[in-house]
Design a protein around this motif. Structure first.
Motif, PDB file in Angstrom:
ATOM      1  N   SER A  64      42.981  30.869 -29.314  1.00  0.00           N
ATOM      2  CA  SER A  64      44.168  31.685 -29.061  1.00  0.00           C
ATOM      3  C   SER A  64      44.581  32.438 -30.319  1.00  0.00           C
ATOM      4  CB  SER A  64      45.345  30.813 -28.615  1.00  0.00           C
ATOM      5  OG  SER A  64      45.036  30.192 -27.394  1.00  0.00           O
ATOM      6  N   LYS A  65      44.520  31.729 -31.449  1.00  0.00           N
ATOM      7  CA  LYS A  65      44.919  32.359 -32.705  1.00  0.00           C
ATOM      8  C   LYS A  65      43.968  33.497 -33.046  1.00  0.00           C
ATOM      9  CE  LYS A  65      45.195  28.539 -35.145  1.00  0.00           C
ATOM     10  NZ  LYS A  65      45.517  27.528 -36.165  1.00  0.00           N
ATOM     11  N   LYS A  66      42.683  33.323 -32.705  1.00  0.00           N
ATOM     12  CA  LYS A  66      41.704  34.365 -32.991  1.00  0.00           C
ATOM     13  C   LYS A  66      41.904  35.587 -32.101  1.00  0.00           C
ATOM     14  CE  LYS A  66      37.751  31.731 -34.699  1.00  0.00           C
ATOM     15  NZ  LYS A  66      37.580  30.473 -33.947  1.00  0.00           N
ATOM     16  N   VAL A  67      42.068  35.342 -30.808  1.00  0.00           N
ATOM     17  CA  VAL A  67      42.120  36.494 -29.893  1.00  0.00           C
ATOM     18  C   VAL A  67      43.480  37.185 -29.898  1.00  0.00           C
ATOM     19  CG1 VAL A  67      40.386  35.482 -28.369  1.00  0.00           C
ATOM     20  CG2 VAL A  67      42.800  35.214 -27.812  1.00  0.00           C
ATOM     21  N   ARG A  68      44.480  36.499 -30.416  1.00  0.00           N
ATOM     22  CA  ARG A  68      45.830  37.069 -30.414  1.00  0.00           C
ATOM     23  C   ARG A  68      45.824  38.478 -31.003  1.00  0.00           C
ATOM     24  NH1 ARG A  68      49.596  37.408 -34.381  1.00  0.00           N
ATOM     25  NH2 ARG A  68      48.553  36.004 -35.815  1.00  0.00           N
ATOM     26  N   ARG A  69      45.258  38.614 -32.199  1.00  0.00           N
ATOM     27  CA  ARG A  69      45.277  39.920 -32.848  1.00  0.00           C
ATOM     28  C   ARG A  69      44.410  40.936 -32.111  1.00  0.00           C
ATOM     29  NH1 ARG A  69      44.318  39.140 -39.132  1.00  0.00           N
ATOM     30  NH2 ARG A  69      42.248  38.963 -38.256  1.00  0.00           N
ATOM     31  N   ASP A  70      43.280  40.473 -31.593  1.00  0.00           N
ATOM     32  CA  ASP A  70      42.394  41.381 -30.874  1.00  0.00           C
ATOM     33  C   ASP A  70      43.089  41.986 -29.669  1.00  0.00           C
ATOM     34  OD1 ASP A  70      40.553  40.568 -32.662  1.00  0.00           O
ATOM     35  OD2 ASP A  70      39.418  39.306 -31.291  1.00  0.00           O
ATOM     36  N   ARG A  71      44.036  41.247 -29.144  1.00  0.00           N
ATOM     37  CA  ARG A  71      44.703  41.682 -27.932  1.00  0.00           C
ATOM     38  C   ARG A  71      46.056  42.326 -28.224  1.00  0.00           C
ATOM     39  NH1 ARG A  71      42.123  43.473 -26.055  1.00  0.00           N
ATOM     40  NH2 ARG A  71      40.489  43.104 -24.632  1.00  0.00           N
ATOM     41  N   GLY A  72      46.304  42.597 -29.501  1.00  0.00           N
ATOM     42  CA  GLY A  72      47.533  43.297 -29.842  1.00  0.00           C
ATOM     43  C   GLY A  72      48.783  42.457 -29.679  1.00  0.00           C
ATOM     44  N   ILE A  73      48.611  41.144 -29.844  1.00  0.00           N
ATOM     45  CA  ILE A  73      49.779  40.263 -29.790  1.00  0.00           C
ATOM     46  C   ILE A  73      50.143  39.913 -31.222  1.00  0.00           C
ATOM     47  CG2 ILE A  73      50.643  38.027 -29.024  1.00  0.00           C
ATOM     48  CD1 ILE A  73      48.617  38.256 -26.671  1.00  0.00           C
ATOM     49  N   VAL A  74      51.380  40.170 -31.591  1.00  0.00           N
ATOM     50  CA  VAL A  74      51.784  39.933 -32.973  1.00  0.00           C
ATOM     51  C   VAL A  74      52.635  38.683 -33.065  1.00  0.00           C
ATOM     52  CG1 VAL A  74      51.683  42.368 -33.600  1.00  0.00           C
ATOM     53  CG2 VAL A  74      53.823  41.410 -32.746  1.00  0.00           C
ATOM     54  N   GLN A  75      52.613  38.072 -34.234  1.00  0.00           N
ATOM     55  CA  GLN A  75      53.476  36.915 -34.479  1.00  0.00           C
ATOM     56  C   GLN A  75      54.648  37.411 -35.307  1.00  0.00           C
ATOM     57  OE1 GLN A  75      51.904  32.863 -35.153  1.00  0.00           O
ATOM     58  NE2 GLN A  75      52.779  33.060 -37.172  1.00  0.00           N
TER      59      GLN A  75
END
Length: 106
Positions: A64-75
């Motif tokens: 999840s942490k890896k794909v988060r950025r790929d999918r344009g989800i920001v923390q």
């Protein structure tokens, strides 16, 4: 019961290469799951973790942490009741541009 779980774990060859098809499927599933999570608005990090674990089969937190950025989800961090909490949410176009810029430098 427990015996069926044991069966699922066998055979585990430690030297076996991860199955690329399986990895891809898992990745897509994780991406979809995360996008659904943040579709309605920011989701607290703890909620994301809990939701991952609650899936059947569980969604990998590492993935999840890896794909988060790929999918344009920001923390993002926000102060809630005086405590800093982390949230995942969909990135704005400007944030996504910054993400892409920082990744192309990596």
């Amino acid at each position: 019961g427990a015996s069926s779980i044991q069966q699922n774990l066998l055979p585990l060859q430690s030297d076996a290469a991860p199955d690329p098809v399986q990895e891809r499927t898992e990745r897509i599933r994780t991406e979809q799951f995360l996008l659904d999570l943040v579709a309605d608005g920011p989701c607290a990090l703890e909620s994301v973790k809990a939701a991952c674990a609650a899936q059947e089969p569980p969604v990998s937190w590492e993935l999840s942490k890896k794909v988060r950025r790929d999918r344009g989800i920001v923390q993002c961090r926000e102060t809630v009741d005086g405590k800093i909490q982390r949230f995942w949410r969909k990135g704005t176009p400007a944030e996504l541009d910054r993400l892409r810029a920082s990744r192309s430098k990596e």
